[in-house]
Design an enzyme around this catalytic site. Structure first.
Site, PDB file in Angstrom:
ATOM      1  N   ARG A 157       0.824  -1.223   0.000  1.00 49.69           N
ATOM      2  CA  ARG A 157       0.000   0.000   0.000  1.00 49.69           C
ATOM      3  C   ARG A 157       0.853   1.266   0.000  1.00 49.69           C
ATOM      4  O   ARG A 157       0.573   2.219  -0.723  1.00 49.69           O
ATOM      5  CB  ARG A 157      -0.920  -0.013   1.229  1.00 49.69           C
ATOM      6  CG  ARG A 157      -2.030  -1.029   1.105  1.00 49.69           C
ATOM      7  CD  ARG A 157      -2.670  -1.294   2.442  1.00 49.69           C
ATOM      8  NE  ARG A 157      -1.823  -2.186   3.224  1.00 49.69           N
ATOM      9  CZ  ARG A 157      -2.266  -3.143   4.020  1.00 49.69           C
ATOM     10  NH1 ARG A 157      -3.559  -3.306   4.162  1.00 49.69           N
ATOM     11  NH2 ARG A 157      -1.439  -3.907   4.697  1.00 49.69           N
ATOM     12  N   ILE A 158       1.920   1.278   0.816  1.00 42.45           N
ATOM     13  CA  ILE A 158       2.744   2.493   0.912  1.00 42.45           C
ATOM     14  C   ILE A 158       3.538   2.687  -0.387  1.00 42.45           C
ATOM     15  O   ILE A 158       3.626   3.798  -0.918  1.00 42.45           O
ATOM     16  CB  ILE A 158       3.669   2.431   2.150  1.00 42.45           C
ATOM     17  CG1 ILE A 158       2.812   2.375   3.426  1.00 42.45           C
ATOM     18  CG2 ILE A 158       4.609   3.639   2.192  1.00 42.45           C
ATOM     19  CD1 ILE A 158       3.585   2.031   4.698  1.00 42.45           C
ATOM     20  N   ARG A 179       7.687  -9.100  -4.516  1.00 42.29           N
ATOM     21  CA  ARG A 179       7.574 -10.570  -4.556  1.00 42.29           C
ATOM     22  C   ARG A 179       6.549 -10.981  -5.611  1.00 42.29           C
ATOM     23  O   ARG A 179       6.760 -11.885  -6.380  1.00 42.29           O
ATOM     24  CB  ARG A 179       7.120 -11.095  -3.186  1.00 42.29           C
ATOM     25  CG  ARG A 179       8.265 -11.464  -2.277  1.00 42.29           C
ATOM     26  CD  ARG A 179       7.751 -11.885  -0.944  1.00 42.29           C
ATOM     27  NE  ARG A 179       6.784 -10.888  -0.448  1.00 42.29           N
ATOM     28  CZ  ARG A 179       6.252 -10.890   0.750  1.00 42.29           C
ATOM     29  NH1 ARG A 179       6.555 -11.828   1.604  1.00 42.29           N
ATOM     30  NH2 ARG A 179       5.410  -9.960   1.141  1.00 42.29           N
ATOM     31  N   ILE A 238      12.581   3.780   4.133  1.00 47.62           N
ATOM     32  CA  ILE A 238      11.551   4.064   5.152  1.00 47.62           C
ATOM     33  C   ILE A 238      10.917   2.743   5.598  1.00 47.62           C
ATOM     34  O   ILE A 238       9.857   2.745   6.208  1.00 47.62           O
ATOM     35  CB  ILE A 238      10.445   5.026   4.641  1.00 47.62           C
ATOM     36  CG1 ILE A 238       9.746   4.480   3.388  1.00 47.62           C
ATOM     37  CG2 ILE A 238      11.005   6.409   4.396  1.00 47.62           C
ATOM     38  CD1 ILE A 238       8.425   5.157   3.090  1.00 47.62           C
ATOM     39  N   ALA A 239      11.585   1.608   5.265  1.00 47.96           N
ATOM     40  CA  ALA A 239      10.975   0.305   5.533  1.00 47.96           C
ATOM     41  C   ALA A 239      11.342  -0.179   6.937  1.00 47.96           C
ATOM     42  O   ALA A 239      10.587   0.019   7.897  1.00 47.96           O
ATOM     43  CB  ALA A 239      11.405  -0.680   4.468  1.00 47.96           C
ATOM     44  N   ARG A 240      12.504  -0.788   7.061  1.00 50.68           N
ATOM     45  CA  ARG A 240      12.955  -1.281   8.368  1.00 50.68           C
ATOM     46  C   ARG A 240      14.469  -1.319   8.360  1.00 50.68           C
ATOM     47  O   ARG A 240      15.093  -1.582   7.313  1.00 50.68           O
ATOM     48  CB  ARG A 240      12.474  -2.715   8.624  1.00 50.68           C
ATOM     49  CG  ARG A 240      11.138  -2.839   9.289  1.00 50.68           C
ATOM     50  CD  ARG A 240      11.128  -2.292  10.723  1.00 50.68           C
ATOM     51  NE  ARG A 240       9.813  -2.395  11.337  1.00 50.68           N
ATOM     52  CZ  ARG A 240       8.833  -1.486  11.225  1.00 50.68           C
ATOM     53  NH1 ARG A 240       9.020  -0.374  10.537  1.00 50.68           N
ATOM     54  NH2 ARG A 240       7.665  -1.671  11.825  1.00 50.68           N
ATOM     55  N   GLU A 269      18.400   0.220  15.633  1.00 49.68           N
ATOM     56  CA  GLU A 269      17.952   1.519  16.138  1.00 49.68           C
ATOM     57  C   GLU A 269      17.392   1.398  17.556  1.00 49.68           C
ATOM     58  O   GLU A 269      16.901   0.329  17.915  1.00 49.68           O
ATOM     59  CB  GLU A 269      16.896   2.130  15.193  1.00 49.68           C
ATOM     60  CG  GLU A 269      15.605   1.344  15.101  1.00 49.68           C
ATOM     61  CD  GLU A 269      14.626   1.903  14.083  1.00 49.68           C
ATOM     62  OE1 GLU A 269      15.007   2.124  12.925  1.00 49.68           O
ATOM     63  OE2 GLU A 269      13.457   2.091  14.465  1.00 49.68           O
ATOM     64  N   HIS A 287      12.957   7.447  12.681  1.00 48.75           N
ATOM     65  CA  HIS A 287      11.791   6.558  12.526  1.00 48.75           C
ATOM     66  C   HIS A 287      10.471   7.322  12.748  1.00 48.75           C
ATOM     67  O   HIS A 287       9.701   7.000  13.661  1.00 48.75           O
ATOM     68  CB  HIS A 287      11.900   5.364  13.498  1.00 48.75           C
ATOM     69  CG  HIS A 287      11.083   4.179  13.045  1.00 48.75           C
ATOM     70  ND1 HIS A 287      11.454   2.875  13.270  1.00 48.75           N
ATOM     71  CD2 HIS A 287       9.907   4.099  12.375  1.00 48.75           C
ATOM     72  CE1 HIS A 287      10.541   2.060  12.768  1.00 48.75           C
ATOM     73  NE2 HIS A 287       9.590   2.781  12.221  1.00 48.75           N
ATOM     74  N   ILE A 288      10.249   8.315  11.883  1.00 50.63           N
ATOM     75  CA  ILE A 288       9.074   9.185  12.056  1.00 50.63           C
ATOM     76  C   ILE A 288       8.160   9.206  10.828  1.00 50.63           C
ATOM     77  O   ILE A 288       7.335  10.109  10.687  1.00 50.63           O
ATOM     78  CB  ILE A 288       9.515  10.637  12.387  1.00 50.63           C
ATOM     79  CG1 ILE A 288      10.482  11.186  11.315  1.00 50.63           C
ATOM     80  CG2 ILE A 288      10.139  10.713  13.777  1.00 50.63           C
ATOM     81  CD1 ILE A 288      10.723  12.693  11.402  1.00 50.63           C
TER      82      ILE A 288
HETATM   83  C1  GLV Z   1       6.326   1.941  11.567  1.00 58.27           C
HETATM   84  O1  GLV Z   1       7.448   1.723  11.262  1.00 58.27           O
HETATM   85  C2  GLV Z   1       5.261   1.014  11.398  1.00 58.27           C
HETATM   86  O2  GLV Z   1       5.525  -0.150  11.074  1.00 58.27           O
HETATM   87  O3  GLV Z   1       4.106   1.408  11.596  1.00 58.27           O
END
Ligand code: GLV
Length: 321
Positions: A157-158, A179, A238-240, A269, A287-288
């Site tokens: 979705r993102i 995938r 912005i994933a992990r 982190e 992480h915002i």
């Molecule tokens: C933030 O990183 C989330 O997974 O919502």
């Protein structure tokens, strides 16, 4: 009838806590103490529900020590802090907060891409340090965003939200790898074409990482992948943390293997690889990506609704198992 007991493991909006107190015996942590795993286990004794964030690890050892636990409601869309298989085995429900953060997080991904490509952090530091003496034709010249090629790794979705912003707002050519390939209608809606991971690395002017963390995604971007990217490219994560090999990235930024990076998430982190703090061509945020107050409120509300739904009515709204 006795209310079910829950633990809210981190500080949360007071109004959400008040709501939860109407339904549950609530043990809260408004002081926002970061508990050790042993302290978390201790606080969970006698609790049927837990309101968690990505910081609380829920694994087999914790589950074995907390036999009364029935549900962990994560206030995050990502859930790599959950050992989902162990939770399913233990008969513990897991839930997350999808959808409510999609557009806000996509906005942030785009903001970080822009800040990185146009060297906003680096140039602001220069200015604040009193080093700006005159206009110059190539002062902080960055990379073009409009009309460039946006590569997206992970097209949930993102990722789709970012694709739409790029294709329809900035006239970018959008390519993605995932995938599974999207259906044709969704590809048209996103203005995105499917490519192999190798082509994504090779063709992207800006590479955005939006894939969920899984052990297979560990170091999906390391020295080998960075070497396949354009030397003018930017990378945005912005994933992990862990999806990028941060040590390899710091080295690549230093040696200009790629031009710049924007990172909102980090391996281990809130600790950072120390080399990331010494390279100028990286924008770092803590992480915002989902952090606007309306979105964080919606996430907290959904996590609370999952607890109420499951513990009082037997059905979580957004279950993972
Ligand atoms: C933030 O990183 C989330 O997974 O919502």
């Amino acid at each position: 009838m006795k209310k079910p007991a829950i633990l809210v493991a981190r500080a949360v909006f007071p109004e959400v806590l008040t709501q939860l107190e109407q339904h549950f015996e609530v043990a809260a942590n408004q002081g926002d103490t970061l508990w050790t795993p042993a302290e978390l286990i201790e606080r969970l004794q006698g609790k049927q529900g837990a309101f968690t964030t990505g910081s609380e690890r829920i694994d087999a050892a914790l589950l074995a020590a907390c036999p009364e636990l029935k549900i962990c409601a994560n206030m995050a869309v990502g859930y790599n802090n959950f050992d989902l298989a162990a939770m399913t085995d233990a008969g513990v429900k897991a839930s997350n907060t999808p959808d409510v953060l999609t557009e806000t997080t996509a906005d942030f991904g785009f903001a970080l891409l822009m800040a990185t490509a146009r060297r906003m952090a680096e140039s602001e530091h220069f200015l604040r340090a009193g080093r700006w003496k005159s206009w110059r034709y190539d002062l902080f010249a960055g990379a073009e965003v409009h009309g460039s090629t946006l590569g997206i790794l992970g097209m949930g979705r993102i990722g789709q939200g970012i694709a739409k912003r790029g294709a329809h707002g900035f006239g970018m050519k959008v390519i993605y790898h995932n995938r599974s390939r999207l259906d044709a209608a969704t590809e048209v809606l996103c203005g995105a074409s499917y490519v192999s991971k190798a082509d994504l690395l090779k063709q992207a002017d800006h590479l955005m990482l939006v894939l969920p963390y899984s052990p297979e995604a560990q170091h999906a971007i390391g020295a080998t992948e960075l070497a396949q990217m354009k030397p003018t490219a930017t990378l945005v994560n912005i994933a992990r943390g862990g999806i990028v090999d941060d040590a390899a990235l710091a080295q690549a930024l230093k040696n200009r293997v790629i031009a710049a990076a924007g990172l909102d998430v980090f391996e281990g982190e809130p600790a950072l690889h120390p080399d990331l703090l010494t390279v100028p061509n990286v924008v770092l945020t803590p992480h915002i990506a989902s952090a606007t107050l309306p979105t964080r409120r919606a996430m907290a509300q959904l996590a609370a609704d999952n607890l109420v739904g499951f513990l009082l009515h037997g059905k979580a709204l957004t279950p993972l198992n």
